[in-house]
Design a protein around this motif. Structure first.
Motif, mmCIF file in Angstrom:
data_model
loop_
_atom_site.group_PDB
_atom_site.id
_atom_site.type_symbol
_atom_site.label_atom_id
_atom_site.label_comp_id
_atom_site.label_asym_id
_atom_site.label_seq_id
_atom_site.Cartn_x
_atom_site.Cartn_y
_atom_site.Cartn_z
ATOM 1 N N GLU A 1 9.443 2.827 -0.947
ATOM 2 C CA GLU A 1 10.428 2.811 -1.843
ATOM 3 C C GLU A 1 9.888 1.975 -2.948
ATOM 4 O O GLU A 1 9.653 0.837 -2.850
ATOM 5 N N PRO A 2 9.902 2.527 -4.335
ATOM 6 C CA PRO A 2 9.235 2.012 -5.288
ATOM 7 C C PRO A 2 10.146 0.658 -5.780
ATOM 8 O O PRO A 2 11.258 0.633 -5.829
ATOM 9 N N VAL A 3 9.374 -0.484 -6.032
ATOM 10 C CA VAL A 3 10.022 -1.792 -6.220
ATOM 11 C C VAL A 3 9.102 -2.349 -7.573
ATOM 12 O O VAL A 3 7.982 -2.320 -7.593
ATOM 13 N N GLY A 4 9.723 -3.143 -8.385
ATOM 14 C CA GLY A 4 9.116 -3.918 -9.373
ATOM 15 C C GLY A 4 9.845 -3.987 -10.563
ATOM 16 O O GLY A 4 10.879 -3.244 -11.003
ATOM 17 N N ARG A 5 9.270 -4.582 -11.618
ATOM 18 C CA ARG A 5 9.790 -4.777 -12.888
ATOM 19 C C ARG A 5 9.109 -4.100 -13.891
ATOM 20 O O ARG A 5 7.781 -4.380 -13.988
ATOM 21 N N VAL A 6 9.529 -3.520 -14.797
ATOM 22 C CA VAL A 6 8.886 -2.826 -15.778
ATOM 23 C C VAL A 6 9.686 -3.239 -17.034
ATOM 24 O O VAL A 6 10.861 -3.484 -17.347
ATOM 25 N N ASP A 7 8.601 -3.905 -18.029
ATOM 26 C CA ASP A 7 9.389 -4.458 -19.466
ATOM 27 C C ASP A 7 9.117 -3.252 -20.403
ATOM 28 O O ASP A 7 7.935 -2.442 -20.650
ATOM 29 N N PRO B 1 17.071 1.833 -6.763
ATOM 30 C CA PRO B 1 17.714 0.539 -7.143
ATOM 31 C C PRO B 1 16.681 -0.604 -7.240
ATOM 32 O O PRO B 1 16.769 -1.711 -7.726
ATOM 33 N N GLY B 2 15.348 -0.311 -6.574
ATOM 34 C CA GLY B 2 14.463 -1.473 -6.464
ATOM 35 C C GLY B 2 13.516 -1.510 -7.630
ATOM 36 O O GLY B 2 12.801 -2.805 -7.893
ATOM 37 N N ILE B 3 13.894 -0.852 -8.820
ATOM 38 C CA ILE B 3 13.169 -0.848 -10.074
ATOM 39 C C ILE B 3 13.972 -1.387 -10.781
ATOM 40 O O ILE B 3 15.130 -1.259 -11.287
ATOM 41 N N GLU B 4 13.456 -2.692 -11.522
ATOM 42 C CA GLU B 4 14.108 -3.263 -12.746
ATOM 43 C C GLU B 4 13.453 -3.286 -13.777
ATOM 44 O O GLU B 4 12.236 -3.292 -14.102
ATOM 45 N N VAL B 5 14.339 -2.913 -14.893
ATOM 46 C CA VAL B 5 13.855 -2.567 -16.253
ATOM 47 C C VAL B 5 14.296 -3.604 -17.282
ATOM 48 O O VAL B 5 15.731 -3.914 -17.144
ATOM 49 N N ARG B 6 13.481 -4.414 -17.877
ATOM 50 C CA ARG B 6 13.878 -5.241 -18.893
ATOM 51 C C ARG B 6 13.669 -4.652 -20.291
ATOM 52 O O ARG B 6 12.608 -4.297 -20.568
ATOM 53 N N VAL B 7 14.594 -4.518 -21.030
ATOM 54 C CA VAL B 7 14.677 -3.963 -22.388
ATOM 55 C C VAL B 7 14.245 -5.085 -23.289
ATOM 56 O O VAL B 7 14.911 -6.070 -23.646
ATOM 57 N N ILE B 8 13.272 -4.572 -24.181
ATOM 58 C CA ILE B 8 12.962 -5.324 -25.584
ATOM 59 C C ILE B 8 13.136 -4.494 -26.629
ATOM 60 O O ILE B 8 12.652 -3.525 -26.779
ATOM 61 N N GLU B 9 13.922 -4.945 -27.686
ATOM 62 C CA GLU B 9 14.163 -4.188 -29.100
ATOM 63 C C GLU B 9 13.210 -4.674 -30.143
ATOM 64 O O GLU B 9 12.859 -5.872 -30.314
ATOM 65 N N HIS B 10 12.191 -3.696 -30.441
ATOM 66 C CA HIS B 10 11.246 -3.946 -31.393
ATOM 67 C C HIS B 10 10.879 -2.493 -32.322
ATOM 68 O O HIS B 10 11.118 -1.513 -31.683
ATOM 69 N N GLU B 11 10.706 -2.707 -33.619
ATOM 70 C CA GLU B 11 10.129 -1.625 -34.201
ATOM 71 C C GLU B 11 8.566 -1.262 -33.879
ATOM 72 O O GLU B 11 8.011 -2.124 -33.110
ATOM 73 N N PRO B 12 8.172 -0.022 -34.048
ATOM 74 C CA PRO B 12 7.139 0.452 -33.661
ATOM 75 C C PRO B 12 5.718 -0.452 -33.946
ATOM 76 O O PRO B 12 4.844 -0.787 -33.005
ATOM 77 N N ASP B 13 5.671 -1.263 -35.017
ATOM 78 C CA ASP B 13 4.433 -2.204 -35.143
ATOM 79 C C ASP B 13 4.495 -3.296 -34.226
ATOM 80 O O ASP B 13 3.394 -3.697 -33.503
ATOM 81 N N ARG C 1 0.898 -1.131 0.014
ATOM 82 C CA ARG C 1 -0.009 0.006 -0.014
ATOM 83 C C ARG C 1 0.881 1.310 0.028
ATOM 84 O O ARG C 1 0.670 2.458 -0.540
ATOM 85 N N ALA C 2 2.122 1.221 0.619
ATOM 86 C CA ALA C 2 2.914 2.230 0.766
ATOM 87 C C ALA C 2 3.297 2.626 -0.461
ATOM 88 O O ALA C 2 3.510 3.673 -0.940
ATOM 89 N N GLU C 3 3.841 1.494 -1.136
ATOM 90 C CA GLU C 3 4.452 1.607 -2.575
ATOM 91 C C GLU C 3 3.542 2.238 -3.396
ATOM 92 O O GLU C 3 3.873 3.037 -4.333
ATOM 93 N N LEU C 4 2.362 1.833 -3.365
ATOM 94 C CA LEU C 4 1.309 2.227 -4.665
ATOM 95 C C LEU C 4 0.954 3.542 -4.161
ATOM 96 O O LEU C 4 0.452 4.142 -5.263
ATOM 97 N N THR C 5 0.847 3.988 -2.992
ATOM 98 C CA THR C 5 0.383 5.627 -2.800
ATOM 99 C C THR C 5 1.657 6.364 -2.918
ATOM 100 O O THR C 5 1.449 7.715 -2.416
ATOM 101 N N GLY C 6 2.849 5.908 -2.944
ATOM 102 C CA GLY C 6 3.803 6.746 -2.938
ATOM 103 C C GLY C 6 4.694 6.868 -1.814
ATOM 104 O O GLY C 6 5.517 8.184 -1.741
#
Length: 310
Positions: free
Chosen positions: A87-93, A117-129, A79-84
């Motif tokens: 400390e934010p944590v989680g993975r974003v693709d 540092p608690g936010i993990e980002v996974r990078v995926i390469e694609h053209e816009p379509d 609840r604290a994370e979602l309401t700001g």
């Protein structure tokens, strides 16, 4: 199991009596007792045992109280994370096209990691379509996509777009060709009517861009090469084997290649952040979007005030 009943169990272990729990939580003793009866039904085991006029926790009750402490702590943290508040944590693709990766994506990710540092980002390469398909299907959470002003793209209504900037388009020619810092004119472009033009292999927006640009100058391009990788396309130009259109960010200084601004003949490439409507409020996504927008502002022209065509 109901969180309220788990909290009552934790309080009973801490305070020892039903009356004390009732006073702390502001309920009547009978109401507290009914909550415990339901909790025992949910757990499927006896949690309380009579002890004179009082009750005590059974071994199963103590065990569940221990789990409840951990469960409630995790819920409070979420609840604290979602309401700001936490400390934010989680993975974003993140799905992105390649030419902005070195100059926008990587600087943004480095800054994000240093601060959150608690936010993990996974990078995926694609053209816009492909990127837009991934965003709609849930295969990605946030995307960097582009559209050309000469070839407006239709964006899905399920996605929300935020403009982050634009960049001019350049004509790439072998170094023996005359270069100019002034925008290309139709007459100069018509001089390349017999040149070997480079387009992509997908027959997508880049291909259409070359066709429309040359049509505006009064000729149909002779497309001899179909290359998706901009780095390879520039090497083909350097070898004197063709000419093509290159976005400014991808136009690195290279021996054997000269770049000339296409101006209104080529238009601009507009860059957007795209995400599913409703997903932007999650703090990891919001923070990543902010850092990408800041990094884009350092290398792109300011975004236009108008939104892309639907």
């Amino acid at each position: 199991m109901d969180l309220t009943r788990l909290r009552l169990l934790v309080e009973l272990e801490r305070m020892g009596t039903m009356a004390a729990v009732a006073d702390v939580v502001g309920m009547g003793t009978s109401a507290v007792s009914k909550h415990f009866a339901v909790l025992e039904q949910e757990a499927g085991v006896a949690l309380l045992a009579p002890d004179g006029r009082r009750v005590r926790l059974t071994p199963a009750g103590h065990r569940l109280a221990g789990h409840a402490v951990d469960i409630l702590a995790r819920v409070d943290a979420a609840r604290a994370e979602l309401t700001g508040e936490g400390e934010p944590v989680g993975r974003v693709d993140l799905v992105t096209f390649i030419s902005v990766a070195p100059v926008i994506v990587l600087p943004a990710l480095r800054r994000l990691k240093d601060r959150y540092p608690g936010i993990e980002v996974r990078v995926i390469e694609h053209e816009p379509d492909e990127a837009l398909e991934a965003l709609q299907s849930g295969g990605a959470d946030l995307g960097l996509v582009y559209t050309y002003s000469l070839v407006p793209r239709r964006f899905p209504g399920a996605l929300t777009l935020r403009p982050v900037g634009g960049e001019p388009l350049l004509l790439s020619q072998p170094s023996g060709a005359p270069a100019s810092s002034r925008p290309m004119t139709r007459r100069r472009l018509r001089g390349l009517a017999d040149a070997s033009w480079i387009a992509n292999s997908r027959g997508s927006d880049e291909d259409e861009l070359v066709q429309r640009m040359c049509a505006g100058a009064g000729f149909a391009p002779r497309i001899r090469h179909r290359i998706d990788n901009l780095e390879v396309a520039e090497q083909v130009v350097a070898a004197g084997m063709g000419v093509g259109v290159t976005p400014k960010l991808a136009a690195a200084t290279r021996r054997g290649v000269v770049h000339s601004p296409l101006g209104e003949l080529g238009g601009i490439r507009r860059v957007y952040l795209a995400g599913r409507t409703g997903g932007w409020a999650w703090r990891p996504i919001a923070l990543l979007a902010r850092y990408l927008t800041e990094a884009a502002a350092e290398v792109l022209d300011p975004p236009e005030p108008t939104a892309p065509g639907a």
